[in-house]
Design an enzyme around this catalytic site. Structure first.
Site, PDB file in Angstrom:
ATOM      1  N   GLU A  93     -12.969   3.539  -1.412  1.00 17.87           N
ATOM      2  CA  GLU A  93     -12.878   2.710  -0.059  1.00 17.87           C
ATOM      3  C   GLU A  93     -12.932   3.429   0.895  1.00 17.87           C
ATOM      4  O   GLU A  93     -12.256   4.630   1.165  1.00 17.87           O
ATOM      5  CB  GLU A  93     -11.553   1.928  -0.157  1.00 17.87           C
ATOM      6  CG  GLU A  93     -11.527   0.886  -1.414  1.00 17.87           C
ATOM      7  CD  GLU A  93     -10.220   0.176  -1.453  1.00 17.87           C
ATOM      8  OE1 GLU A  93      -9.533  -0.058  -0.250  1.00 17.87           O
ATOM      9  OE2 GLU A  93      -9.843  -0.107  -2.805  1.00 17.87           O
ATOM     10  N   CYS A 106     -11.547   5.807   8.147  1.00 15.34           N
ATOM     11  CA  CYS A 106     -10.383   6.265   7.072  1.00 15.34           C
ATOM     12  C   CYS A 106     -10.998   6.550   5.649  1.00 15.34           C
ATOM     13  O   CYS A 106     -11.770   5.616   5.285  1.00 15.34           O
ATOM     14  CB  CYS A 106      -9.408   5.227   6.953  1.00 15.34           C
ATOM     15  SG  CYS A 106      -8.408   5.737   5.671  1.00 15.34           S
ATOM     16  N   CYS A 113      -5.815   8.465  -7.851  1.00 12.77           N
ATOM     17  CA  CYS A 113      -4.858   9.599  -7.474  1.00 12.77           C
ATOM     18  C   CYS A 113      -3.614   9.728  -8.470  1.00 12.77           C
ATOM     19  O   CYS A 113      -3.403   8.969  -9.475  1.00 12.77           O
ATOM     20  CB  CYS A 113      -4.125   9.040  -6.219  1.00 12.77           C
ATOM     21  SG  CYS A 113      -2.969  10.042  -5.503  1.00 12.77           S
ATOM     22  N   CYS A 117       2.969   7.543  -6.488  1.00 11.81           N
ATOM     23  CA  CYS A 117       4.098   7.088  -5.534  1.00 11.81           C
ATOM     24  C   CYS A 117       3.970   5.595  -5.826  1.00 11.81           C
ATOM     25  O   CYS A 117       3.114   4.812  -6.119  1.00 11.81           O
ATOM     26  CB  CYS A 117       3.215   7.081  -4.126  1.00 11.81           C
ATOM     27  SG  CYS A 117       3.112   8.849  -3.593  1.00 11.81           S
ATOM     28  N   CYS A 120       2.198   2.458  -4.062  1.00 10.38           N
ATOM     29  CA  CYS A 120       0.579   2.684  -3.648  1.00 10.38           C
ATOM     30  C   CYS A 120      -0.068   1.992  -4.701  1.00 10.38           C
ATOM     31  O   CYS A 120       0.063   2.281  -6.155  1.00 10.38           O
ATOM     32  CB  CYS A 120       0.433   4.149  -3.555  1.00 10.38           C
ATOM     33  SG  CYS A 120      -1.314   4.716  -2.995  1.00 10.38           S
ATOM     34  N   CYS A 342      -5.854   1.092   1.627  1.00  8.97           N
ATOM     35  CA  CYS A 342      -6.610   1.476   0.658  1.00  8.97           C
ATOM     36  C   CYS A 342      -6.295   1.339  -0.688  1.00  8.97           C
ATOM     37  O   CYS A 342      -4.981   1.127  -0.978  1.00  8.97           O
ATOM     38  CB  CYS A 342      -6.912   2.792   0.731  1.00  8.97           C
ATOM     39  SG  CYS A 342      -8.311   3.074   1.913  1.00  8.97           S
TER      40      CYS A 342
HETATM   41  N1  SAH Z   1      -2.083  10.902  -0.464  1.00 11.04           N
HETATM   42  C1  SAH Z   1      -2.096  10.837   0.913  1.00 11.04           C
HETATM   43  C2  SAH Z   1      -3.138  10.046   1.579  1.00 11.04           C
HETATM   44  C3  SAH Z   1      -3.302   8.737   0.921  1.00 11.04           C
HETATM   45  S1  SAH Z   1      -2.417   7.593   1.321  1.00 11.04           S
HETATM   46  C4  SAH Z   1      -0.638  10.721   1.252  1.00 11.04           C
HETATM   47  O1  SAH Z   1       0.117  10.303   0.546  1.00 11.04           O
HETATM   48  O2  SAH Z   1      -0.383  10.844   2.398  1.00 11.04           O
HETATM   49  C5  SAH Z   1      -2.141   7.167   3.101  1.00 11.04           C
HETATM   50  C6  SAH Z   1      -0.655   6.580   3.640  1.00 11.04           C
HETATM   51  O3  SAH Z   1      -0.539   4.977   3.011  1.00 11.04           O
HETATM   52  C7  SAH Z   1       0.390   7.312   3.017  1.00 11.04           C
HETATM   53  O4  SAH Z   1       1.387   7.533   3.848  1.00 11.04           O
HETATM   54  C8  SAH Z   1       1.077   6.699   1.911  1.00 11.04           C
HETATM   55  O5  SAH Z   1       2.159   6.763   1.444  1.00 11.04           O
HETATM   56  C9  SAH Z   1       0.917   5.160   2.382  1.00 11.04           C
HETATM   57  N2  SAH Z   1       0.634   3.891   1.539  1.00 11.04           N
HETATM   58  C10 SAH Z   1       0.500   4.061   0.318  1.00 11.04           C
HETATM   59  N3  SAH Z   1       0.532   2.716  -0.066  1.00 11.04           N
HETATM   60  C11 SAH Z   1       1.011   2.021   0.884  1.00 11.04           C
HETATM   61  C12 SAH Z   1       1.497   0.434   0.730  1.00 11.04           C
HETATM   62  N4  SAH Z   1       1.329  -0.258  -0.193  1.00 11.04           N
HETATM   63  N5  SAH Z   1       2.219   0.280   1.986  1.00 11.04           N
HETATM   64  C13 SAH Z   1       2.075   1.138   3.168  1.00 11.04           C
HETATM   65  N6  SAH Z   1       1.660   2.375   3.130  1.00 11.04           N
HETATM   66  C14 SAH Z   1       1.077   2.912   1.909  1.00 11.04           C
END
Ligand code: SAH
Length: 352
Positions: A93, A106, A113, A117, A120, A342
């Protein structure tokens, strides 16, 4: 058989020059085709090179721009979300956000990944593979071509962990920054990481004036490890030490992302602890770093079961940070009607 040809979009002008010479073409041809490639023009469409060179390029190189499979446009703010396919059929995306200071894209850095997390959507199926420099760049070119407007800023906050795909991301940064190509200044590029400390240390040595964002999301190891497995490898202390060293080395301030999840990390006590640890780690020295925290109410993803913090909790969290001298902004949510964060579109497409 796997594709042996090199991706044309992965080469810098000097690398293209070397290739031109190696196949008996004049060096200047490289400088002729590079800007066109980076505008998304295929070699076969170029009118200023002959059929013979087009054939050689076809024979030696792979040309593929990410193909727009789906495009969602927010009725609220014009945010555009793309699901694009790569040459092997995998999808990622990209999102274009319209700000008064220009268009920001973006982009994704990996197919899936492996950071895990808990909140996510991108990590649910694990990592499939890294994106190549050409695929990273291709997302920018494809978005710019589709929008018909210049894109002036890049954030690496899409699917994937950019520092887990380090070499390809470094090559991409050189490519996209090149003045004969897309020409986006390093200061207009942000890279977000969940906190791979060894790579943050390596990045500090590159001396690129990009903006580094840290997905912190918790003030202490117990809270952070519960939602971010990477914290078991490098804890909050180590991560913030790396941030301080990064700032000392580069002079570039770091911004922190903090996703607010109801009942997990959003209490006033969490905010107080966060302010304390940031001030202690980043402000006690002579090289005082301006600290900025982006607060993001979590986007609810079906599989995770987390819910976003309420308005009052968000406001109280921000106020607590501000009271301790830490700038906090609640991120304006763009593309709310198209699930613009994303990972969700790719998952939906995979499930169909
Ligand atoms: N892997 C990198 C970049 C991708 S995620 C990172 O972790 O920074 C981009 C941002 O979106 C990160 O801050 C991540 O923690 C956040 N993110 C992921 N899932 C999310 C969600 N469901 N709601 C809000 N933020 C989210």
């Amino acid at each position: 058989m796997t594709e042996q040809r090199v991706e044309l979009l992965s080469l810098l002008p000097e690398e293209l020059e070397a290739w031109m010479l190696s196949v008996g073409e004049p060096k200047y041809r490289a400088r002729q085709i590079f800007p066109q490639l980076h505008r998304g023009i295929a070699p076969d469409e170029m009118t200023n090179i002959g059929k013979k060179l087009q054939e050689k390029l076809r024979e030696h190189f792979l040309w593929h721009l990410p193909v727009v499979e789906r495009k969602l446009i927010s009725a609220l703010d014009g945010t555009v979300k793309y699901l694009v396919s790569l040459s092997d059929g995998n999808c990622v995306e990209s999102v274009v956000m319209k700000y008064s200071h220009g268009n920001t894209v973006c982009i994704s850095s990996q197919v899936g990944c492996r950071m895990g997390c808990k909140f996510c959507a991108s990590t649910i199926g694990g990592k499939v593979r890294d994106l190549t420099p050409a695929e990273l760049l291709g997302q920018v070119i494809a978005a710019q071509k589709d929008m018909g407007e210049r894109i002036s800023n890049i954030v690496m906050m899409g699917i994937g962990e950019p520092l887990d795909n380090y070499d390809n991301v470094m090559k991409f940064l050189k490519l996209v920054n090149h003045e004969e190509g897309v020409n986006i200044g390093y200061r207009h590029i942000s890279l977000s990481t969940c906190g791979l400390v060894n790579r943050i240390e390596q990045l500090a040595e590159e001396n690129l004036p990009i903006t580094l964002s840290i997905s912190l999301h918790a003030p202490d190891d117990e809270t952070r490890s519960a939602i971010m497995p990477v914290n078991n490898r490098w804890g909050v202390d180590e991560l913030l030490d790396a941030c301080r060293a990064y700032f000392a080395k580069t002079g570039r301030r770091i911004s922190f992302e903090y996703t607010l999840i109801a009942g997990k990390n959003d209490s006033v006590a969490n905010a107080q602890k966060l302010a304390r640890v940031l001030n202690a780690k980043l402000r006690s020295r002579t090289d005082t770093m301006p600290i900025h925290v982006n607060l993001i109410p979590v986007n609810e993803v079906d599989e995770t079961g987390f819910t976003r913090s309420g308005k009052d909790a968000v406001a109280a969290f921000a106020k607590t940070l501000e009271g301790k001298g830490i700038r906090a902004t609640v991120r304006r949510k763009l593309g709310a009607d198209i699930n613009a964060s994303c990972g969700q579109l790719r998952r939906a497409a995979m499930q169909e």
